[in-house]
Structures are given as structure tokens and as C-alpha cells.
Design a protein around this motif. Structure first.
Motif, PDB file in Angstrom:
ATOM      1  N   GLU A  87       0.842  -1.190   0.000  1.00  7.77           N
ATOM      2  CA  GLU A  87       0.000   0.000   0.000  1.00  7.77           C
ATOM      3  C   GLU A  87       0.880   1.243   0.000  1.00  7.77           C
ATOM      4  OE1 GLU A  87      -2.849   0.062   3.178  1.00  7.77           O
ATOM      5  OE2 GLU A  87      -4.130  -1.377   2.165  1.00  7.77           O
ATOM      6  N   VAL A  88       0.415   2.272  -0.700  1.00 10.14           N
ATOM      7  CA  VAL A  88       1.087   3.560  -0.705  1.00 10.14           C
ATOM      8  C   VAL A  88       0.084   4.631  -0.294  1.00 10.14           C
ATOM      9  CG1 VAL A  88       2.827   2.955  -2.434  1.00 10.14           C
ATOM     10  CG2 VAL A  88       0.648   3.918  -3.171  1.00 10.14           C
ATOM     11  N   THR A  89       0.591   5.706   0.289  1.00 10.90           N
ATOM     12  CA  THR A  89      -0.240   6.854   0.613  1.00 10.90           C
ATOM     13  C   THR A  89      -0.042   7.885  -0.482  1.00 10.90           C
ATOM     14  OG1 THR A  89      -0.012   6.459   2.985  1.00 10.90           O
ATOM     15  CG2 THR A  89      -0.694   8.666   2.307  1.00 10.90           C
ATOM     16  N   ILE A  90      -1.144   8.284  -1.097  1.00 10.53           N
ATOM     17  CA  ILE A  90      -1.094   9.268  -2.182  1.00 10.53           C
ATOM     18  C   ILE A  90      -1.770  10.545  -1.709  1.00 10.53           C
ATOM     19  CG2 ILE A  90      -1.811   9.800  -4.531  1.00 10.53           C
ATOM     20  CD1 ILE A  90      -1.768   6.800  -5.095  1.00 10.53           C
ATOM     21  N   GLN A 100      -6.085  12.697   0.665  1.00  9.53           N
ATOM     22  CA  GLN A 100      -5.135  11.599   0.815  1.00  9.53           C
ATOM     23  C   GLN A 100      -5.868  10.281   0.648  1.00  9.53           C
ATOM     24  OE1 GLN A 100      -3.040  10.631   4.695  1.00  9.53           O
ATOM     25  NE2 GLN A 100      -1.438  11.774   3.613  1.00  9.53           N
ATOM     26  N   ALA A 101      -5.195   9.325   0.011  1.00 10.49           N
ATOM     27  CA  ALA A 101      -5.778   7.988  -0.165  1.00 10.49           C
ATOM     28  C   ALA A 101      -4.693   6.941   0.057  1.00 10.49           C
ATOM     29  CB  ALA A 101      -6.363   7.841  -1.566  1.00 10.49           C
ATOM     30  N   ARG A 102      -5.087   5.806   0.652  1.00 10.26           N
ATOM     31  CA  ARG A 102      -4.207   4.629   0.767  1.00 10.26           C
ATOM     32  C   ARG A 102      -4.597   3.692  -0.359  1.00 10.26           C
ATOM     33  NH1 ARG A 102       0.243   3.922   3.204  1.00 10.26           N
ATOM     34  NH2 ARG A 102      -0.165   1.782   3.799  1.00 10.26           N
ATOM     35  N   VAL A 103      -3.642   3.387  -1.219  1.00  9.91           N
ATOM     36  CA  VAL A 103      -3.915   2.578  -2.409  1.00  9.91           C
ATOM     37  C   VAL A 103      -3.032   1.346  -2.409  1.00  9.91           C
ATOM     38  CG1 VAL A 103      -3.906   2.552  -4.927  1.00  9.91           C
ATOM     39  CG2 VAL A 103      -4.588   4.633  -3.712  1.00  9.91           C
ATOM     40  N   LYS A 104      -3.663   0.190  -2.600  1.00  5.00           N
ATOM     41  CA  LYS A 104      -2.916  -1.072  -2.717  1.00  5.00           C
ATOM     42  C   LYS A 104      -2.496  -1.230  -4.166  1.00  5.00           C
ATOM     43  CE  LYS A 104      -3.313  -5.982  -1.668  1.00  5.00           C
ATOM     44  NZ  LYS A 104      -4.192  -7.013  -1.113  1.00  5.00           N
ATOM     45  N   LEU A 105      -1.188  -1.367  -4.392  1.00  4.78           N
ATOM     46  CA  LEU A 105      -0.654  -1.491  -5.741  1.00  4.78           C
ATOM     47  C   LEU A 105      -1.034  -2.834  -6.347  1.00  4.78           C
ATOM     48  CD1 LEU A 105       2.878  -0.001  -5.100  1.00  4.78           C
ATOM     49  CD2 LEU A 105       0.928   1.136  -6.198  1.00  4.78           C
TER      50      LEU A 105
END
Length: 109
Positions: A87-90, A100-105
């Protein structure tokens, strides 16, 4: 990582760098273009994790895990440190609001 020749071949082909098995390179499921503020999202895959977490066409990507996104290269560098499934924070901007969003690559298809 392989030999220097295999890495140079990847560079020439435009392939992502990293220590991934084929097909496991991380991706956000979006296309973006450079703007003065960051990378503006111009298209999203329907089932992408970025879309599922609220990122929309027209949003401007500002940071990934705190790293400023000012070009395709800086976006690729931020993702090259991750694996599919991480997961990355964008941080992104929509109109005048920063979100802000937490996105699982996802693995590249």
C-alpha cells in the motif's frame, strides 16, 4: 536484478525497473500527465485500486509516501521501491482541496 545487459535492454524497451517477477511490477491503474502542480490523472482503469480509493480523472498527484511527484520519472521512482500488494499513501489535489488515499498497488497486466 540480472545482468547489466538485461537491465539496459529493459531501459531501452521502457520496462519498469525493480526486482519483480514478470507481470508483478506495481501499478496504480491510471495514466497521468505532467502539470506545473504535479501529475494530473487523465484516465483510470475501471477496477483500479486508485479509482476504488476515490482518485478521479482531473485529480493532481502531489506525493506518494511523502515523495513529491513532479514527473513520470518521480512517480516511477516512488513505485519502484514497492511491490504489487504493497500500500502507498497518495496525496492529491482536487480543485482547491488536498486529499489523501491509501492505495494497494496491483500487479501490471
Amino acid at each position: 536484478w540480472g545482468t547489466i545487459e538485461s537491465q539496459l535492454a529493459k531501459l531501452v524497451e521502457g520496462t519498469s525497473f525493480g526486482n519483480w517477477s514478470p507481470g508483478m511490477e506495481p501499478e496504480l491503474g491510471l495514466e497521468a500527465e505532467v502539470t506545473p502542480a504535479g501529475m494530473a490523472v487523465k484516465s483510470l482503469a475501471k477496477a483500479s485500486a486508485a479509482a476504488a480509493q476515490g482518485i478521479a480523472i482531473g485529480d493532481v498527484l502531489l506525493r506518494v509516501d511523502g515523495n513529491a511527484i513532479t514527473s513520470l520519472e518521480t512517480l516511477q521512482t516512488a513505485l519502484s521501491e514497492k511491490d504489487a500488494g504493497n500500500e502507498v499513501t497518495i496525496d492529491f489535489q482536487r480543485a482547491s482541496e488536498t486529499k489523501q488515499a491509501r492505495v494497494k498497488l496491483a500487479p501490471r497486466k
